[in-house]
Structures are given as structure tokens and as C-alpha cells.
Scaffold this motif. Structure first.
Motif, PDB file in Angstrom:
ATOM      1  N   ALA A 274       0.819  -1.215   0.000  1.00  0.00           N
ATOM      2  CA  ALA A 274       0.000   0.000   0.000  1.00  0.00           C
ATOM      3  C   ALA A 274       0.852   1.265   0.000  1.00  0.00           C
ATOM      4  O   ALA A 274       0.413   2.317  -0.478  1.00  0.00           O
ATOM      5  N   LEU A 275       2.076   1.163   0.527  1.00  0.00           N
ATOM      6  CA  LEU A 275       2.944   2.334   0.616  1.00  0.00           C
ATOM      7  C   LEU A 275       3.867   2.487  -0.584  1.00  0.00           C
ATOM      8  O   LEU A 275       4.690   3.407  -0.607  1.00  0.00           O
ATOM      9  N   LYS A 276       3.753   1.609  -1.555  1.00  0.00           N
ATOM     10  CA  LYS A 276       4.591   1.748  -2.742  1.00  0.00           C
ATOM     11  C   LYS A 276       4.215   3.017  -3.503  1.00  0.00           C
ATOM     12  O   LYS A 276       3.046   3.406  -3.537  1.00  0.00           O
ATOM     13  N   PRO A 277       5.200   3.666  -4.096  1.00  0.00           N
ATOM     14  CA  PRO A 277       4.907   4.920  -4.804  1.00  0.00           C
ATOM     15  C   PRO A 277       3.955   4.693  -5.975  1.00  0.00           C
ATOM     16  O   PRO A 277       4.035   3.685  -6.676  1.00  0.00           O
ATOM     17  N   VAL A 278       3.072   5.639  -6.167  1.00  0.00           N
ATOM     18  CA  VAL A 278       2.111   5.570  -7.263  1.00  0.00           C
ATOM     19  C   VAL A 278       2.756   6.159  -8.513  1.00  0.00           C
ATOM     20  O   VAL A 278       3.226   7.298  -8.505  1.00  0.00           O
ATOM     21  N   VAL A 279       2.798   5.364  -9.568  1.00  0.00           N
ATOM     22  CA  VAL A 279       3.392   5.797 -10.830  1.00  0.00           C
ATOM     23  C   VAL A 279       2.316   5.723 -11.903  1.00  0.00           C
ATOM     24  O   VAL A 279       1.639   4.701 -12.045  1.00  0.00           O
ATOM     25  N   LEU A 280       2.175   6.794 -12.663  1.00  0.00           N
ATOM     26  CA  LEU A 280       1.157   6.865 -13.705  1.00  0.00           C
ATOM     27  C   LEU A 280       1.811   6.842 -15.083  1.00  0.00           C
ATOM     28  O   LEU A 280       2.951   7.313 -15.250  1.00  0.00           O
ATOM     29  N   PRO A 281       1.127   6.289 -16.072  1.00  0.00           N
ATOM     30  CA  PRO A 281       1.674   6.298 -17.439  1.00  0.00           C
ATOM     31  C   PRO A 281       1.976   7.718 -17.908  1.00  0.00           C
ATOM     32  O   PRO A 281       1.203   8.649 -17.672  1.00  0.00           O
ATOM     33  N   GLY A 282       3.127   7.858 -18.556  1.00  0.00           N
ATOM     34  CA  GLY A 282       3.552   9.161 -19.045  1.00  0.00           C
ATOM     35  C   GLY A 282       4.521   9.868 -18.128  1.00  0.00           C
ATOM     36  O   GLY A 282       5.175  10.835 -18.540  1.00  0.00           O
TER      37      GLY A 282
END
Length: 379
Positions: A274-282
């Protein structure tokens, strides 16, 4: 603790036997006198009788210790109601002046009613005691039920060690419960002839010491054990049900079994995911290409939390740092996978603050030194 309780019980039985020998309550029992027992024999018989009574009391005490608070309250209330009812009925029987019913019969009926109604009240009250809402009683019972917050640690989560770091941040509240059988298992692992197991066991003991050194934590070592239950995981579940606590673990199987048995679980692995960084496409990322991927010309990098990053056309950059653009994120049962491509040289990179630099601090310093040396050589 168990030895102390055993010693107290033995002393209690011996003391009761000694008191019975001194008082000698069996001295006036007719059949014993007719048996020809001398005064010493009668005192010995009284001592044995006192020891038997003490044994029955100890047996009742051990059974009462295993009962829940609700059962004890329900049984006590039921017993009181039964005895009061028997007393009232006994008064009615005794007040009847009739020659057809001898006095001995009235006395027998009164005593029998006391035992009968008392027993029925005790059993019914104990059975229905589980439906009592202690919080509704207020006072001591309500507060104890409301603020009880136990976190029961599993062997795996202690050896893992991350629980100590979580505790230092202040996110782990309540009372940390460490069962004695978990300590025994850790000791057994630490004494294992296998070097890897021995190292894991010693790491677990070190983590426990680290937890104990944290003055902000309330740590309790409980002696509760369940001899009929052989597996440690099942003992943890039994303890969780008894205390109404939460089992803290990173064992997937224990997690599932606990949920099936109605015991709440805190899984450290789920917290880490749950604490992993959120990475978005682009988005832009800066990664260190570690090895070759499965597909042609792919490179593989890893985030600090172990997340795999697959980069197209990055095979030539193995052992180097690369700026990439995230193309997609795949969530699997094993975790998260990030796919990306090398950042287009013709495309302007975002500001440094907006780039996810996944390298460790040492790696960033080394890369900075390499860039500095390269610039110096060119100049």
C-alpha cells in the motif's frame, strides 16, 4: 508464572489438609468410629478429606480461569437468582404446618431445591452469558472492553524486522503481545544447526530486543498456551480469539486461516504494497538498468521496494542509469510491474523534482561523481 501458580495451589492443598487434621471434622462421624480408627487415624482421614476438598477447589479454580468474563458474570448472576428462588420456596415449604409432611422431609426438600435451582441458574446463566454486552454495563467492564487493543506478533513478522521500524514511527498502537510459545519457537530457530535458520532466529531475537527498548511501546509477554493445539499458527489464532486481538504477520497462509476463523489480521506485506509509490503512465522515472529482460532488447531495473521495471530498448544500458517514460503499470498477485521506454532525446525532460529517481542515495552520489568527472574530462 506457571510454576508459581502450581506452587501456590500445592501450598493451598497442604494448608487445607493441615487445618482439617487439626480441627478433625471426621472425629464424630459414626461409621469411622465404628471402624475402630484411633485418634491418629481419624486425623489422617480428616487430612485426606481436607486435601480432597482442596483439590476440588483448585480444579474449579482452573476451570474458572479458562472461562470468559461474560461466562463468569452470567453464571454468577444465574447462581444468585437460583439460590434466592430456592430460599423463597424453602420459606414457603417450612411455613406450612401440616402433620402429613415430617420436618426431615421439609428440610430435604429445601436443600434439594437450593441445589437444583442453583445448578440450573448457574448453567443457564453461563450459557447465556456470551450475550451480555459488557460495554452496556459501564464502569470498569465498559472501559476494559472499549479500550482493549492487542497486537499479537507472529514469528515471521518478528524475524522480518520491519515491524520494529513501523513501531518506531508511532503507527503501531495498543498493547504488543508476544506469546511465550512464540519466544520458544524463536529460541528453537536460533539454536538450529542450520546456519541460515540460526541467523534468522538470532535476527528475530534482536528485533524483539529492539522493540523492548522502545519506551513508547506497551509490550506484554503472555503465558497463555494451548496444549491440545500443536501448531503455533493455530495457537496464535486461539489467542487472538481469547484476547479479541489482532494477529500481526506476513504469512499469507496464516492470514487466510485467521480471517476464516474470524480473527483480524495486520499483514506487513500488504502495508508495504500500500505504501509503494504511485506511478502513472507518461511520468518520467530515473532507474538503474540492472540486467537483461526476457524479451528482445529489454532491460530490467528495480525500485527500492523490489518493484520490477521493464524498459524497452534498454539492453545496451545495462549497468547504467537511464531516464524513462512509464508506458503502463501492471498489478499482479505477486506485486506491481512497471513498463516503460527510454525517454525520447528530442523530448524535454521535466524538472528534477518531478522525476521519480528510484536509485538509492549511494547510487545517486556515484552517478553524480561520474557526471562530474566526465564534464571535467571534456573541458
Amino acid at each position: 508464572m506457571q510454576r508459581d501458580l502450581l506452587l501456590i495451589r500445592v501450598v493451598f492443598i497442604i494448608l487445607l489438609a493441615a487445618i482439617a487434621a487439626v480441627i478433625n471434622p471426621l472425629s464424630n462421624v459414626g461409621f469411622l468410629a465404628d471402624a475402630g480408627l484411633d485418634p491418629v487415624g481419624l486425623r489422617v482421614a480428616s487430612a485426606v478429606f481436607g486435601a480432597l476438598i482442596g483439590g476440588l477447589i483448585v480444579f474449579f479454580e482452573t476451570r474458572a480461569r479458562e472461562a470468559s468474563l461474560k461466562t463468569l458474570i452470567g453464571g454468577s448472576v444465574g447462581l444468585a437468582i437460583g439460590v434466592i428462588g430456592a430460599f423463597l420456596v424453602g420459606m414457603l415449604i417450612s411455613s406450612q404446618e401440616t402433620a402429613t409432611v415430617p420436618g426431615e422431609v421439609k428440610t430435604f426438600l429445601t436443600i434439594s431445591l437450593a441445589f437444583l435451582l442453583g445448578y440450573i441458574g448457574l448453567m443457564v446463566g453461563a450459557a447465556k452469558g456470551e450475550f451480555i454486552e459488557l460495554s452496556a454495563l459501564g464502569g470498569v467492564f465498559g472501559e476494559a472492553e472499549e479500550y482493549r487493543d492487542y497486537k499479537i506478533l507472529d514469528t515471521s513478522v518478528i524475524i522480518d524486522g520491519r515491524i520494529a521500524d513501523v513501531a518506531e514511527t508511532g503507527f503501531l498502537t495498543g498493547t504488543i503481545v508476544i506469546p511465550q510459545f512464540i519466544l520458544a519457537e524463536l529460541q528453537q530457530v536460533a539454536d538450529s544447526p542450520d546456519s541460515s535458520k540460526r541467523q534468522r532466529g538470532r535476527r528475530g531475537l534482536d528485533m524483539l530486543q529492539k522493540l523492548r527498548n522502545n519506551n513508547a511501546l506497551d509490550i506484554q509477554i503472555v503465558e497463555n498456551d494451548y496444549p491440545k493445539v500443536k501448531e503455533v499458527d493455530l495457537k496464535l489464532i486461539e489467542l487472538g480469539q481469547e484476547l479479541g486481538g489482532v494477529v500481526v504477520t506476513n504469512d499469507f497462509n496464516l492470514n487466510k486461516v485467521s480471517e476464516l476463523r474470524g480473527v483480524s489480521v495486520l499483514n506487513i506485506n500488504e502495508l508495504a504494497n500500500a505504501l509503494k509509490p504511485v506511478v502513472l503512465p507518461g511520468e518520467a522515472m530515473r532507474v538503474f538498468i540492472l540486467k537483461e529482460g526476457k524479451e528482445y532488447n529489454q532491460g530490467v531495473a528495480y525500485l527500492d521496494d523490489g518493484t520490477m521495471v521493464v524498459v524497452d530498448n534498454a539492453r545496451k544500458l545495462i549497468g547504467k542509469t537511464a531516464d524513462i517514460a512509464v508506458t503502463s503499470v501492471l498489478q499482479t498477485t505477486a506485486g506491481k510491474m512497471i513498463f516503460g521506454r527510454l525517454w525520447d532525446e528530442n523530448q524535454e525532460l521535466p524538472d528534477a523534482d518531478n522525476i521519480h529517481d528510484t536509485r538509492s542515495e549511494n547510487m545517486r552520489k556515484q552517478a553524480g561523481n561520474v557526471r562530474t568527472e566526465t564534464v571535467a574530462e571534456k573541458s
